[in-house]
Structures are given as C-alpha cells and as structure tokens.
Design a protein around this motif. Structure first.
Motif: not given
Length: 332
Positions: A12-22
């Motif tokens: 979730y740390g990776v996925a949320v950061g990824d989604a925020l920046g995408f």
C-alpha cells in the motif's frame, strides 16, 4: 515486524504513492510550483482554484505497483528468478496484476528486457537469468528495477551484505543489468532494513552510506559509478545540513527517470517530511517522474510510519483493490 505487516506496508505504501503521482507525471517542477498537488487527484493554483485529474486516473496505479505485486507474489512461493521473470512476462503481454488489464506506462528498457526474458524462458535455459549483469548497458540505469524491488526486503533482511548484493544483483538485473542500478536497489533495501529495525531515519541514512561505501571499496566499481553515486554515499540530503552544497537541496535534486536521481529524490522527501502524506505529496510536487518517485518514497514512508499513516481515503480510491488485498494477504 512480521512479514504480513511488512508486506502490507510495502504494497500500500508503493501503490498509494504511485497512484498519487500518476496523473501528474512528466510535468516539470515549475508546473507543480504553479499548481501543486494537494490531495489524491487534486491540484490547486495560487488563486485557490481546484484542478482535478481525470476521473479514470484518480487512484490508478501503474507499472511501478504492478511489477512490485509480481515480485511480492513470486517471493511468497520462495526466491526463484524464473518465476519472477515469468510473472513480469505475463504482466507485459497479458496485463497480469495490472490496474487496466493491460501493461501501460512501460519504460523502454523494461520493455526490451522483458522481451529478452520471454526468449530465455522459452528456451528453457533458466540459468542465463543469473548472468544478465555480465553484459551491462549504460541505458539500463532507469528506475524500473528500483521501483519494484522493495518486496525483496523480506527475502534478504537476514542475509549478510555480500549475499544481499548477489541476490539484489540477480533480481534487479532481470530488467536493469547495470551495477549502478544494482547499488541503488541495494542502498534502498539496506535503508529500508534499518527503518524496520527501528533506527532513526537520519541515522539510518548515515549507516547505509557507510555500509555501501565499504562494500564498494571491496568490489570492482568504476570511477564513474562511484562519482554518480557521490551524493548518496557522502552527502546529507536533509535541508538542515550546514553544507553549502545542501543549502538549496530541492533546487539540485532531480526527479526524472534516472535511477540515481529517483533514489535521491525519494530520500530527500522522506528526510524532509514527518509523515506519509507529506512525503508522497513532496515527491509528487518535485515534478517529472512523479509516480515512480512517489512510489519509491511511499514505500519507505509506509515502512517508517506504518500502514495507518496512509490516508484511508487514498487507499479507498485505489483501482482494483482486490488485487492489492490478495497479494498483501499472501503473507498472513
């Protein structure tokens, strides 16, 4: 920290950061200064006017998370390079563990490497997967190995550093066969290892610098590679430094797709913020490769501050939550 909690934080740390920046990737830093991102799918200009991302991009995670999930799923069965490679191939050609049922936002080096993996797997000569680093390519220093490597922490955390280097070299070289990329991945994982052991984030950075410098001194690392890693090996990336070179740290930190720059940017964001939300917003507002920098920083921030530090509304916004839940649940 047990493996179940560790993997939950990573996923979730990776996925949320990824989604925020995408939704904001490839726009430069000046664009983000004029219209900073303040929430998932939201940027705001100086007048206070809200500029939302496109609905289909809100909560959308990209290749960073897909390949992280592939690695995490593989490691749940044990460390097997052929199995890792097969999942990467399945993602690339079939959209396995993708938020869009197809691979998208794929870097050029990753595309080329996965085509090679497909040929190796088809040949049955799986031992060749361990020798990919023997033919390094300068253009294999994008951030595509770094962005997916964090689940490997579960496998290497109890190994001595020489064995850690060997394993990280094999796993990262599946897509990015160059020692500079390998050393960045190892730096990231060694730092993460210290965070989960409860070491202060600033002290952890200093210890990691020392360990990687000692390792480099004992291995064949070119002068150029050492020079490229200079800030990671020697400098304080926190704004509180008295070093004149660090006085305007954000001005010289790059946030593009080069692996060294991505790791520096992620470390800068972690060291200069105090919670998960601040960290990934800072990463996104550096501009350029926003999804990957925020994913790399987000993985560390979740390890440091915990799953509960991730805004729950951001987690709820994620596309295909069942995939994230399934992979994290493999370690329960």
């Amino acid at each position: 920290m047990n493996n179940a909690e560790l993997m939950k934080r990573i996923v979730y740390g990776v996925a949320v950061g990824d989604a925020l920046g995408f939704p904001w990737q490839f726009a430069g830093r000046e664009s983000r200064k004029l219209r900073p991102v303040t929430d998932m799918g939201v940027s705001v200009d100086a007048s206070g006017q809200v500029h939302p991302a496109r609905e289909e991009e809100i909560g959308l995670w990209s290749d960073d998370t897909s390949l992280t999930l592939c690695l995490a799923e593989s490691l749940a069965r044990g460390y097997d390079l052929a199995d890792q490679a097969q999942r990467f191939v399945q993602w690339y050609y079939e959209g396995y563990l993708s938020a869009r049922d197809q691979a998208f936002d794929v870097g050029g080096q990753t595309s080329k490497a996965i085509r090679v993996l497909k040929d190796i797997l088809a040949s049955g000569e799986h031992e060749r997967l361990r020798d990919l680093l023997s033919e390094p390519a300068e253009d294999a220093n994008g951030n595509g190995a770094l962005m997916r490597i964090l689940p490997l922490l579960i496998h290497i955390r109890d190994l001595e550093i020489g064995e850690q280097l060997r394993v990280v070299a094999e796993a990262s070289a599946l897509t990015h066969p160059h020692i500079r990329s390998v050393l960045c991945c190892l730096w990231y994982l060694k730092y993460a290892e210290k965070l989960i052991d409860g070491v202060d984030k600033f002290e952890a950075a200093r210890h990691t610098q020392s360990e990687i410098r000692e390792l480099i001194d004992s291995t064949a690392c070119s002068t150029r590679d050492c020079a490229e890693l200079r800030r990671l090996l020697e400098k304080d990336l926190s704004q509180g430094s008295t070093d004149p070179e660090q006085s305007h740290c954000a001005d010289y930190i790059s946030s593009g797709g080069y692996v060294v720059h991505t790791l520096e940017a992620a470390m800068y964001c972690l060291l200069n913020t105090s919670d998960y939300r601040q960290c990934v917003l800072a990463a996104t507002n550096l501009g350029d490769d926003t999804d990957t920098v925020a994913a790399v920083a987000g993985g560390l921030a979740a390890l440091l501050y915990g799953y509960e530090s991730i805004p729950p509304e951001w987690i709820k916004s994620l596309k295909k939550p069942e995939l994230l839940e399934r992979i994290a649940g493999l370690y329960i």
